[in-house]
Design a protein around this motif. Structure first.
Motif, PDB file in Angstrom:
ATOM      1  N   ILE A   1       0.840  -1.189   0.000  1.00  0.00           N
ATOM      2  CA  ILE A   1       0.000   0.000   0.000  1.00  0.00           C
ATOM      3  C   ILE A   1       0.881   1.247   0.000  1.00  0.00           C
ATOM      4  CG2 ILE A   1      -1.796   1.268   1.228  1.00  0.00           C
ATOM      5  CD1 ILE A   1      -2.720  -1.407   0.077  1.00  0.00           C
ATOM      6  N   ASP A   2       0.649   2.130  -0.942  1.00  0.00           N
ATOM      7  CA  ASP A   2       1.407   3.380  -1.060  1.00  0.00           C
ATOM      8  C   ASP A   2       0.718   4.450  -0.211  1.00  0.00           C
ATOM      9  OD1 ASP A   2       2.640   5.739  -1.761  1.00  0.00           O
ATOM     10  OD2 ASP A   2       2.700   5.306  -3.899  1.00  0.00           O
ATOM     11  N   TYR A   3       1.257   4.715   0.979  1.00  0.00           N
ATOM     12  CA  TYR A   3       0.636   5.676   1.892  1.00  0.00           C
ATOM     13  C   TYR A   3       0.654   7.090   1.324  1.00  0.00           C
ATOM     14  CZ  TYR A   3       0.612   2.014   5.459  1.00  0.00           C
ATOM     15  OH  TYR A   3       0.375   0.864   6.157  1.00  0.00           O
ATOM     16  N   ASN A   4       1.672   7.417   0.548  1.00  0.00           N
ATOM     17  CA  ASN A   4       1.712   8.745  -0.067  1.00  0.00           C
ATOM     18  C   ASN A   4       0.574   8.918  -1.073  1.00  0.00           C
ATOM     19  OD1 ASN A   4       3.998   9.838   1.271  1.00  0.00           O
ATOM     20  ND2 ASN A   4       5.347   8.643  -0.038  1.00  0.00           N
ATOM     21  N   GLN A   5       0.235   7.851  -1.771  1.00  0.00           N
ATOM     22  CA  GLN A   5      -0.885   7.914  -2.696  1.00  0.00           C
ATOM     23  C   GLN A   5      -2.197   8.107  -1.946  1.00  0.00           C
ATOM     24  OE1 GLN A   5      -0.718   8.156  -5.933  1.00  0.00           O
ATOM     25  NE2 GLN A   5      -2.937   8.243  -6.173  1.00  0.00           N
ATOM     26  N   LEU A   6      -2.320   7.483  -0.790  1.00  0.00           N
ATOM     27  CA  LEU A   6      -3.511   7.686   0.039  1.00  0.00           C
ATOM     28  C   LEU A   6      -3.618   9.144   0.473  1.00  0.00           C
ATOM     29  CD1 LEU A   6      -3.445   4.491   2.291  1.00  0.00           C
ATOM     30  CD2 LEU A   6      -5.044   5.003   0.449  1.00  0.00           C
ATOM     31  N   GLY A   7      -2.459   9.744   0.772  1.00  0.00           N
ATOM     32  CA  GLY A   7      -2.453  11.158   1.134  1.00  0.00           C
ATOM     33  C   GLY A   7      -2.924  12.030  -0.014  1.00  0.00           C
ATOM     34  N   LYS A   8      -2.477  11.703  -1.229  1.00  0.00           N
ATOM     35  CA  LYS A   8      -2.897  12.480  -2.406  1.00  0.00           C
ATOM     36  C   LYS A   8      -4.395  12.350  -2.637  1.00  0.00           C
ATOM     37  CE  LYS A   8       1.572  12.025  -4.781  1.00  0.00           C
ATOM     38  NZ  LYS A   8       2.280  11.398  -5.927  1.00  0.00           N
ATOM     39  N   ILE A   9      -4.915  11.152  -2.461  1.00  0.00           N
ATOM     40  CA  ILE A   9      -6.344  10.913  -2.684  1.00  0.00           C
ATOM     41  C   ILE A   9      -7.192  11.723  -1.714  1.00  0.00           C
ATOM     42  CG2 ILE A   9      -8.172   9.172  -2.514  1.00  0.00           C
ATOM     43  CD1 ILE A   9      -6.078   7.134  -3.546  1.00  0.00           C
ATOM     44  N   THR A  10      -6.746  11.794  -0.463  1.00  0.00           N
ATOM     45  CA  THR A  10      -7.542  12.462   0.568  1.00  0.00           C
ATOM     46  C   THR A  10      -7.223  13.943   0.695  1.00  0.00           C
ATOM     47  OG1 THR A  10      -5.917  11.756   2.238  1.00  0.00           O
ATOM     48  CG2 THR A  10      -7.883  10.378   1.937  1.00  0.00           C
ATOM     49  N   GLY A  11      -6.139  14.390   0.049  1.00  0.00           N
ATOM     50  CA  GLY A  11      -5.794  15.807   0.109  1.00  0.00           C
ATOM     51  C   GLY A  11      -5.139  16.220   1.404  1.00  0.00           C
TER      52      GLY A  11
END
Length: 284
Positions: free
Chosen positions: A22-32
């Motif tokens: 799981i790419d946590y940075n991508q999760l950050g981008k998705i949620t802003g």
């Protein structure tokens, strides 16, 4: 509603990549919001960390595979990210209460962990005290330590920093140097880059420092400042409410890569007076 929609999109991303890292940075981008913030708020809302949620989802699906396929246990373990049969056995038993080899036995009870779905709830009985402040850059001095991308590690790192700072006199020394706003002993998430996060214990000050302390300049920003009092648990509850109740209806959005500040205004951990400073801007 946007924040709730972003949370659900993050869950969709996790489901699509459940068999991957799981790419946590991508999760950050998705949620802003920064990955660290997302992981923290997720744990406040759901009651468990993202890594625990992912593990429970994988083990739930692993049980279905074990029931409905002829694959060996070791192959199922590898499919769901376990390189060690012993680790898979241990994790599987912790959720389901049985060994993977027993799944095909008739009448064996298993646990199904379904994907989380976030919904907005209408609240307002419990008030939130806040103000909007515009401030020029803030100079903080203190001690800093890099944080891990894994929030579970950070839940160990940050309390250890506070404990050590209290035991070795750092907090008292910093309190004597405090002479600027925001007042109080500060816990600051410092985003030097999108990929680099540190935790800073310090004070706002114009004082000169020696080599025992570092300094960091927080850029000029607009802040939503929330005040409250209580225990560490009440701080976590306040941060949860900021994201799930205040942001969806405030007309403001979070500003990435500035800093988040917790300002502790007294030294009583059981009856703390504190403020949470969140960088914001008006929505376009």
């Amino acid at each position: 509603m946007e924040w709730i929609e972003h949370l659900n999109k993050a869950i969709d991303y996790i489901e699509i990549h459940l068999l991957d890292d799981i790419d946590y940075n991508q999760l950050g981008k998705i949620t802003g919001c920064p990955a660290y913030n997302f992981q923290k708020i997720f744990s406040y809302i759901s009651g468990f960390s993202i890594s625990e949620y992912v593990q429970r989802r994988r083990l739930s699906l692993a049980a279905i595979d074990l029931q409905n396929s002829e694959s060996k246990v070791i192959d199922i373990a590898l499919k769901y990210g376990y390189t060690s049969p012993t680790a898979f056995n241990r994790a599987f038993q912790s959720l389901h209460g049985i060994a993977p080899s027993q799944v095909k036995e008739c009448g064996i009870p298993l646990k199904s962990v379904l994907p989380i779905s976030f919904k907005m709830t209408i609240k307002g009985v419990e008030e939130m005290n806040y103000r909007i402040e515009k401030k020029e850059e803030i100079r903080i001095i203190g001690i800093a330590q890099p944080l891990s991308k894994d929030i579970e590690e950070n839940f160990k790192i940050v309390p250890q920093m506070w404990h050590k700072a209290g035991m070795d006199g750092t907090l008292y020394k910093l309190a004597d140097m405090m002479n600027s706003h925001p007042m109080g002993i500060l816990g600051v998430s410092v985003y030097k880059t999108k990929e680099s996060l540190s935790y800073f214990i310090g004070v706002a000050s114009t004082s000169q420092i020696d080599d025992t302390f570092e300094e960091y300049i927080i850029p000029a920003s607009t802040w939503a400042v929330f005040s409250n009092e209580g225990t560490q648990e009440s701080i976590q509850d306040l941060e949860r409410r900021i994201w799930t109740e205040w942001f969806p209806s405030s007309g403001y959005e979070y500003v990435e890569n500035v800093s988040d500040i917790e300002a502790y205004l007294n030294s009583d951990p059981q009856n703390a007076k504190y403020e949470v400073w969140v960088p914001v801007r008006k929505k376009a």
